[in-house]
Write an enzyme that holds these catalytic residues in place. Structure first.
Site, PDB file in Angstrom:
ATOM      1  N   ASP A  64       0.831  -1.294  -0.175  1.00 19.18           N
ATOM      2  CA  ASP A  64       0.186   0.164  -0.016  1.00 19.18           C
ATOM      3  C   ASP A  64       0.440   1.547   0.056  1.00 19.18           C
ATOM      4  OD1 ASP A  64      -2.847   1.018   0.082  1.00 19.18           O
ATOM      5  OD2 ASP A  64      -2.888   0.073   2.155  1.00 19.18           O
TER       6      ASP A  64
ATOM      7  N   GLU B 123      -5.021   8.013  -0.392  1.00 20.12           N
ATOM      8  CA  GLU B 123      -5.230   7.497   1.068  1.00 20.12           C
ATOM      9  C   GLU B 123      -4.362   7.454   1.937  1.00 20.12           C
ATOM     10  OE1 GLU B 123      -6.743   3.339   0.888  1.00 20.12           O
ATOM     11  OE2 GLU B 123      -7.770   3.338   2.835  1.00 20.12           O
TER      12      GLU B 123
ATOM     13  N   ASP C 136      -5.567   6.228  -4.918  1.00 24.89           N
ATOM     14  CA  ASP C 136      -6.315   5.145  -4.086  1.00 24.89           C
ATOM     15  C   ASP C 136      -4.579   3.974  -4.132  1.00 24.89           C
ATOM     16  OD1 ASP C 136      -6.799   2.806  -2.096  1.00 24.89           O
ATOM     17  OD2 ASP C 136      -8.753   3.073  -2.127  1.00 24.89           O
TER      18      ASP C 136
ATOM     19  N   ILE D 206      -4.153   0.826  -3.093  1.00 30.82           N
ATOM     20  CA  ILE D 206      -5.004   0.370  -3.643  1.00 30.82           C
ATOM     21  C   ILE D 206      -5.854  -0.372  -2.989  1.00 30.82           C
ATOM     22  CG2 ILE D 206      -4.318  -2.674  -2.549  1.00 30.82           C
ATOM     23  CD1 ILE D 206      -1.933  -2.999  -2.325  1.00 30.82           C
ATOM     24  N   ASP D 207      -6.038   0.090  -3.867  1.00 31.87           N
ATOM     25  CA  ASP D 207      -7.871  -0.405  -3.336  1.00 31.87           C
ATOM     26  C   ASP D 207      -8.939  -1.790  -3.124  1.00 31.87           C
ATOM     27  OD1 ASP D 207     -10.642   1.059  -3.412  1.00 31.87           O
ATOM     28  OD2 ASP D 207     -11.496   0.821  -5.268  1.00 31.87           O
TER      29      ASP D 207
ATOM     30  N   THR E  19      -8.273  -3.704  -0.484  1.00 26.83           N
ATOM     31  CA  THR E  19      -6.775  -4.268   0.378  1.00 26.83           C
ATOM     32  C   THR E  19      -7.251  -5.299   0.653  1.00 26.83           C
ATOM     33  OG1 THR E  19      -7.705  -2.705   2.408  1.00 26.83           O
ATOM     34  CG2 THR E  19      -5.668  -2.188   1.514  1.00 26.83           C
TER      35      THR E  19
ATOM     36  N   SER F 209     -13.236  -3.537  -4.706  1.00 24.63           N
ATOM     37  CA  SER F 209     -12.340  -2.476  -5.648  1.00 24.63           C
ATOM     38  C   SER F 209     -13.070  -1.957  -6.776  1.00 24.63           C
ATOM     39  CB  SER F 209     -11.008  -3.221  -6.252  1.00 24.63           C
ATOM     40  OG  SER F 209     -10.882  -3.800  -7.094  1.00 24.63           O
TER      41      SER F 209
ATOM     42  N   LYS G 189     -14.669  -2.884 -10.180  1.00 22.31           N
ATOM     43  CA  LYS G 189     -16.482  -3.216 -10.281  1.00 22.31           C
ATOM     44  C   LYS G 189     -16.412  -2.202 -11.780  1.00 22.31           C
ATOM     45  CE  LYS G 189     -17.578  -3.509  -5.919  1.00 22.31           C
ATOM     46  NZ  LYS G 189     -16.210  -3.613  -5.316  1.00 22.31           N
TER      47      LYS G 189
ATOM     48  N   ASP H 292     -12.281   6.691  -3.124  1.00 17.99           N
ATOM     49  CA  ASP H 292     -12.595   5.112  -4.303  1.00 17.99           C
ATOM     50  C   ASP H 292     -13.803   5.318  -4.764  1.00 17.99           C
ATOM     51  OD1 ASP H 292     -11.448   3.034  -1.496  1.00 17.99           O
ATOM     52  OD2 ASP H 292     -12.483   4.094  -0.817  1.00 17.99           O
TER      53      ASP H 292
END
Ligand code: A3P
Ligand code: MG
Ligand code: MG
Ligand code: MG
Length: 349
Positions: free
Chosen positions: A46, A71, A134, A136-137, A139, A257, A260, A286
């Site tokens: 991250d 983030e 972000d 790592i969206d 996690t 995440s 989508k 996000d």
């Protein structure tokens, strides 16, 4: 106005960060059971991802007026307990930058890495340009070995003008046509959109980009819908009620995440429903990149009352109830189903 230069920089930054994350996730999934319960690999990935994106953007575009809303911040890395983690992050970031050839001329020090991470402390807002990241969206998905994304957007005067989503585990072919467990499928997608120019997808290892579009389906009975894998992130019961009212027959497709948004932008599914539990405030990182990827592919993203999302208010989004996404044709019926379902839910309390 063209953002071509910024787009190239953002694609490079997200792709390189994805390389770092892939390396960590691979090691994590190969680790023995005991070290699997250790959450530190995701922490390392991250922070590492955030540092890589920050460094690449500043090297490509200059650091004079650089503003990043991201983030993570380096608070936990600056104390004694964070020392070992910081060492691991620095090593990983330097290896990743060196693997590219363009950026890794002089290795970064611990202080450089901390500064790169902390450049993400901007508050964003309605004026000027701000990157939104972000690192790592998803996690939770990353830890499970499932979907996650590196999500990078650019705001200009409060509007999202660029969106880049690197989805290292997303198959290049449609989720609708195969099963996620199938190892044969090639994975690793990079989605990108510039305002007014459409949405494109290429493989993370650099195939020719193809223009993507949301589905043109107008019959909800044939539609499928996405939602969070994690029930803590979205009310699954409410989504089911909405889908039922709309006439959707297929069961929900649950993935982590902003993958989508990517999947929706190429028509893998028709609807994305997100209804956080009461009191939760959505953050701009996000949704910023995912929003533009879907909007430029012809989709519509709104809150549960049909209002467009407003990314100009700082680090948070102020929303009515939740976020809904679909194509133009299905939106009126979806909004109606959402309103009815919310009323039903309110009167049953
Ligand atoms: N209680 C909650 N309700 C809604 N969203 C939440 C949440 N807790 C965390 N999240 C957000 O949901 C994101 C993941 O979304 P999804 O469920 O679609 O994978 C998380 O991103 P991070 O993984 O970057 O922290 C986090 O910001
Ligand atoms: Mg996130
Ligand atoms: Mg994150
Ligand atoms: Mg988080």
């Amino acid at each position: 106005m063209s953002y071509d230069k910024e787009l190239d920089a953002a694609k490079n930054a997200a792709s390189l960060a994805a390389r770092l994350c892939q390396k960590v996730q691979k090691a994590l999934l190969q680790a023995d059971v005991q070290s699997k319960s250790d959450k530190s690999p995701v922490t390392v990935a991250d922070y590492g991802s955030q540092a890589v994106v920050s460094v690449v953007l500043q090297k490509e575009l200059g650091s004079a007026s650089f503003s990043l809303v991201a983030e993570e911040d380096s608070g936990d890395l600056r104390n004694e307990e964070g020392k070992a983690t910081l060492q691991r992050i620095m090593k990983l970031v330097n290896e990743t930058l060196a693997s590219d050839g363009t950026y890794g001329t002089a290795p970064l020090s611990e202080e450089d890495v901390l500064a790169a991470i902390d450049s993400g402390r901007s508050e964003g807002g309605p004026s000027g340009q701000h990157w939104v990241l972000d690192p790592i969206d998803g996690t939770k998905g990353f830890l499970r070995g499932d979907q996650y994304a590196i999500a990078l957007g650019l705001l200009d005067e409060g509007k999202v003008v660029l969106g880049v989503l690197a989805c290292p585990n997303l198959p290049l072919s449609s989720l609708a046509s195969h099963n996620l467990q199938d190892d044969q499928d090639k994975v690793g997608c990079l989605f990108y959109a510039q305002v007014g120019s459409g949405t494109y997808m290429q493989s993370l290892d650099g195939s020719t980009p193809i223009k993507v579009h949301v589905t043109d389906l107008d019959n909800p009975e044939e539609a499928s819908f996405f939602e969070s894998f994690e029930a803590a992130h979205s009310l699954h019961d409410l989504s089911s009620l909405i889908a039922k009212k709309l006439g959707v027959k297929a069961p929900p497709v649950r993935i982590d995440s902003q993958a989508k948004y990517g999947a929706l932008s190429r028509g893998d599914g028709a609807i994305y429903l997100r209804f956080p539990h009461k009191g939760y405030r959505e953050k701009i990182w996000d949704h910023a990149a995912g929003y533009l990827v879907v909007a430029e592919a012809g989709g519509v993203v709104s809150d549960a009352a049909g209002n467009p999302l407003d990314f100009s208010k700082g680090r948070y989004l102020d929303l009515h109830e939740g976020i809904i996404v679909t194509n133009q044709k299905l939106m009126p019926a979806l909004l109606k189903a959402v309103k009815e379902s919310l009323n039903e839910k309110a009167s049953s309390l």
